[in-house]
Design a protein around this motif. Sequence first.
Motif, PDB file in Angstrom:
ATOM      1  N   PRO A   1     -14.673 -63.034 -12.527  1.00  0.00           N
ATOM      2  CA  PRO A   1     -14.085 -63.509 -11.102  1.00  0.00           C
ATOM      3  C   PRO A   1     -12.831 -65.140 -11.603  1.00  0.00           C
ATOM      4  CG  PRO A   1     -16.114 -64.118 -11.164  1.00  0.00           C
ATOM      5  CD  PRO A   1     -16.015 -63.170 -12.023  1.00  0.00           C
ATOM      6  N   PRO A   2     -12.206 -65.568 -10.637  1.00  0.00           N
ATOM      7  CA  PRO A   2     -10.895 -66.757 -11.810  1.00  0.00           C
ATOM      8  C   PRO A   2     -12.149 -67.510 -11.445  1.00  0.00           C
ATOM      9  CG  PRO A   2     -10.822 -65.406  -9.228  1.00  0.00           C
ATOM     10  CD  PRO A   2     -11.179 -64.104 -10.006  1.00  0.00           C
ATOM     11  N   VAL A   3     -11.936 -68.479 -11.932  1.00  0.00           N
ATOM     12  CA  VAL A   3     -12.760 -69.790 -11.867  1.00  0.00           C
ATOM     13  C   VAL A   3     -11.948 -70.289 -10.797  1.00  0.00           C
ATOM     14  CG1 VAL A   3     -13.154 -71.567 -12.994  1.00  0.00           C
ATOM     15  CG2 VAL A   3     -13.069 -69.631 -13.653  1.00  0.00           C
ATOM     16  N   PRO A   4     -12.365 -71.463  -9.889  1.00  0.00           N
ATOM     17  CA  PRO A   4     -12.436 -72.630  -9.020  1.00  0.00           C
ATOM     18  C   PRO A   4     -12.225 -73.513  -9.354  1.00  0.00           C
ATOM     19  CG  PRO A   4     -14.404 -71.465  -8.362  1.00  0.00           C
ATOM     20  CD  PRO A   4     -14.483 -71.074  -9.960  1.00  0.00           C
ATOM     21  N   VAL A   5     -10.821 -73.584  -8.777  1.00  0.00           N
ATOM     22  CA  VAL A   5      -9.987 -75.586  -9.314  1.00  0.00           C
ATOM     23  C   VAL A   5     -10.677 -76.745  -9.452  1.00  0.00           C
ATOM     24  CG1 VAL A   5      -8.509 -77.052  -8.889  1.00  0.00           C
ATOM     25  CG2 VAL A   5      -7.857 -75.031  -8.457  1.00  0.00           C
ATOM     26  N   ARG A   6     -12.163 -76.570  -8.990  1.00  0.00           N
ATOM     27  CA  ARG A   6     -13.268 -78.106  -9.367  1.00  0.00           C
ATOM     28  C   ARG A   6     -13.866 -77.353 -10.574  1.00  0.00           C
ATOM     29  NH1 ARG A   6     -14.991 -80.921  -4.664  1.00  0.00           N
ATOM     30  NH2 ARG A   6     -14.719 -80.087  -2.917  1.00  0.00           N
ATOM     31  N   CYS A   7     -13.933 -76.595 -10.522  1.00  0.00           N
ATOM     32  CA  CYS A   7     -14.837 -75.643 -12.008  1.00  0.00           C
ATOM     33  C   CYS A   7     -14.178 -75.657 -13.259  1.00  0.00           C
ATOM     34  CB  CYS A   7     -15.620 -74.423 -11.932  1.00  0.00           C
ATOM     35  SG  CYS A   7     -16.499 -74.679 -10.885  1.00  0.00           S
ATOM     36  N   ARG A   8     -12.733 -75.590 -13.216  1.00  0.00           N
ATOM     37  CA  ARG A   8     -12.026 -75.706 -14.931  1.00  0.00           C
ATOM     38  C   ARG A   8     -11.872 -76.710 -15.654  1.00  0.00           C
ATOM     39  NH1 ARG A   8      -6.305 -73.704 -11.829  1.00  0.00           N
ATOM     40  NH2 ARG A   8      -6.698 -71.976 -10.609  1.00  0.00           N
ATOM     41  N   GLU A   9     -12.935 -77.848 -15.406  1.00  0.00           N
ATOM     42  CA  GLU A   9     -13.565 -78.743 -16.625  1.00  0.00           C
ATOM     43  C   GLU A   9     -14.485 -77.917 -17.002  1.00  0.00           C
ATOM     44  OE1 GLU A   9     -11.138 -80.964 -17.640  1.00  0.00           O
ATOM     45  OE2 GLU A   9      -9.899 -79.866 -16.245  1.00  0.00           O
ATOM     46  N   ARG A  10     -15.151 -78.018 -16.410  1.00  0.00           N
ATOM     47  CA  ARG A  10     -16.313 -77.100 -16.592  1.00  0.00           C
ATOM     48  C   ARG A  10     -16.519 -76.015 -17.609  1.00  0.00           C
ATOM     49  NH1 ARG A  10     -21.250 -79.746 -16.823  1.00  0.00           N
ATOM     50  NH2 ARG A  10     -21.939 -77.502 -17.046  1.00  0.00           N
ATOM     51  N   PRO A  11     -17.065 -76.375 -19.037  1.00  0.00           N
ATOM     52  CA  PRO A  11     -17.723 -75.485 -20.265  1.00  0.00           C
ATOM     53  C   PRO A  11     -17.904 -74.206 -19.645  1.00  0.00           C
ATOM     54  CG  PRO A  11     -19.430 -76.605 -20.642  1.00  0.00           C
ATOM     55  CD  PRO A  11     -18.722 -77.450 -18.692  1.00  0.00           C
ATOM     56  N   GLN A  12     -17.476 -72.942 -20.873  1.00  0.00           N
ATOM     57  CA  GLN A  12     -17.325 -71.988 -20.368  1.00  0.00           C
ATOM     58  C   GLN A  12     -18.928 -70.552 -21.666  1.00  0.00           C
ATOM     59  OE1 GLN A  12     -14.183 -69.936 -18.794  1.00  0.00           O
ATOM     60  NE2 GLN A  12     -13.262 -71.400 -17.499  1.00  0.00           N
ATOM     61  N   ALA A  13     -18.624 -69.711 -21.196  1.00  0.00           N
ATOM     62  CA  ALA A  13     -19.468 -69.072 -22.159  1.00  0.00           C
ATOM     63  C   ALA A  13     -19.097 -67.061 -22.254  1.00  0.00           C
ATOM     64  CB  ALA A  13     -21.115 -68.689 -21.936  1.00  0.00           C
ATOM     65  N   GLY A  14     -18.613 -67.172 -23.097  1.00  0.00           N
ATOM     66  CA  GLY A  14     -18.444 -65.456 -22.210  1.00  0.00           C
ATOM     67  C   GLY A  14     -17.298 -65.167 -20.932  1.00  0.00           C
ATOM     68  N   GLY A  15     -16.806 -66.310 -21.180  1.00  0.00           N
ATOM     69  CA  GLY A  15     -15.329 -66.571 -19.807  1.00  0.00           C
ATOM     70  C   GLY A  15     -16.677 -66.736 -18.544  1.00  0.00           C
TER      71      GLY A  15
ATOM     72  N   PHE B   1     -23.943 -77.098 -13.952  1.00  0.00           N
ATOM     73  CA  PHE B   1     -24.064 -78.433 -13.908  1.00  0.00           C
ATOM     74  C   PHE B   1     -25.286 -78.402 -14.032  1.00  0.00           C
ATOM     75  CE2 PHE B   1     -25.271 -82.074 -12.494  1.00  0.00           C
ATOM     76  CZ  PHE B   1     -25.032 -83.148 -13.698  1.00  0.00           C
ATOM     77  N   ILE B   2     -25.827 -77.959 -14.087  1.00  0.00           N
ATOM     78  CA  ILE B   2     -27.235 -77.457 -13.809  1.00  0.00           C
ATOM     79  C   ILE B   2     -27.615 -76.618 -14.465  1.00  0.00           C
ATOM     80  CG2 ILE B   2     -28.138 -78.244 -11.364  1.00  0.00           C
ATOM     81  CD1 ILE B   2     -28.709 -75.273 -10.958  1.00  0.00           C
ATOM     82  N   SER B   3     -26.856 -75.296 -15.832  1.00  0.00           N
ATOM     83  CA  SER B   3     -27.840 -74.498 -16.745  1.00  0.00           C
ATOM     84  C   SER B   3     -28.517 -75.708 -17.625  1.00  0.00           C
ATOM     85  CB  SER B   3     -26.621 -74.160 -17.677  1.00  0.00           C
ATOM     86  OG  SER B   3     -26.819 -72.887 -16.299  1.00  0.00           O
ATOM     87  N   TYR B   4     -29.466 -74.832 -18.517  1.00  0.00           N
ATOM     88  CA  TYR B   4     -30.149 -75.124 -19.414  1.00  0.00           C
ATOM     89  C   TYR B   4     -29.695 -74.750 -20.583  1.00  0.00           C
ATOM     90  CZ  TYR B   4     -34.545 -75.357 -22.482  1.00  0.00           C
ATOM     91  OH  TYR B   4     -35.768 -75.709 -23.532  1.00  0.00           O
ATOM     92  N   GLU B   5     -29.787 -75.665 -21.616  1.00  0.00           N
ATOM     93  CA  GLU B   5     -29.158 -74.935 -22.466  1.00  0.00           C
ATOM     94  C   GLU B   5     -29.891 -75.445 -24.364  1.00  0.00           C
ATOM     95  OE1 GLU B   5     -25.393 -77.061 -23.260  1.00  0.00           O
ATOM     96  OE2 GLU B   5     -24.608 -77.166 -21.048  1.00  0.00           O
ATOM     97  N   HIS B   6     -29.743 -74.644 -24.999  1.00  0.00           N
ATOM     98  CA  HIS B   6     -30.670 -74.406 -25.680  1.00  0.00           C
ATOM     99  C   HIS B   6     -30.281 -73.977 -27.466  1.00  0.00           C
ATOM    100  CE1 HIS B   6     -33.231 -72.382 -29.031  1.00  0.00           C
ATOM    101  NE2 HIS B   6     -33.994 -72.930 -28.063  1.00  0.00           N
ATOM    102  N   ALA B   7     -30.110 -75.225 -28.356  1.00  0.00           N
ATOM    103  CA  ALA B   7     -29.189 -74.814 -29.050  1.00  0.00           C
ATOM    104  C   ALA B   7     -27.432 -75.176 -29.233  1.00  0.00           C
ATOM    105  CB  ALA B   7     -29.941 -74.069 -30.539  1.00  0.00           C
TER     106      ALA B   7
END
Length: 203
Positions: free
Chosen positions: A4-18, A23-29
Amino acid sequence: MSQPPVPVRCRERPQAGGLVVPFISYEHAGHAVFGAINPRRRSLALLRALCQICGQQLDERLCLTVRPMDFQAGAAPEPGLHPECLAYSARACPMLSGAVAEYRTTAASVNHPAGKPCSDPACPCPRMLPDPHHEIRSGRPADAWDSWMIHRRHYRVKQNPQQPGQLLGIDLDVPVLRIRPLRRSPRHHLDEVHTRRMRALDL
């Protein structure tokens, strides 16, 4: 399958697999673990009224994702969202879109992306595990989800009276502007109970 198209608000957020990494996602390594929540960022988003997807301040009208169990508990455990961030999530998130039938298991979620348990002593994951809600729902059938829209002036965070400082989530005992179904659960009897409760409250 196109994303789905990424909202303008989210364009500065990192992406994974498109897909936008919430913001609240857990990250590992260095890798985002979709479906698992970073408890520190969850608390930050709840207390500062930030969107769980883009991390920006919530506007005058905001949305909550609510399950029957959340309604019964009186609090939505996940932070609020901008309407457009929710619309994106409803299409991009396999849980909200109905693409998956059950929650992923905790082991599959928090292990190293290669599928092996983390053995790096410098990795912060042993000291910061995903939120307890993730552990509870691990491997369970998917719940029904609704979208509630509320006004920012009714936004308040509910705490556990037995454990001061523990954030239960966003208080649901507030006026609701609009309710829309996001996904229905195969557990029809729970949905029916939820519907009857909603009707009793004239929601």
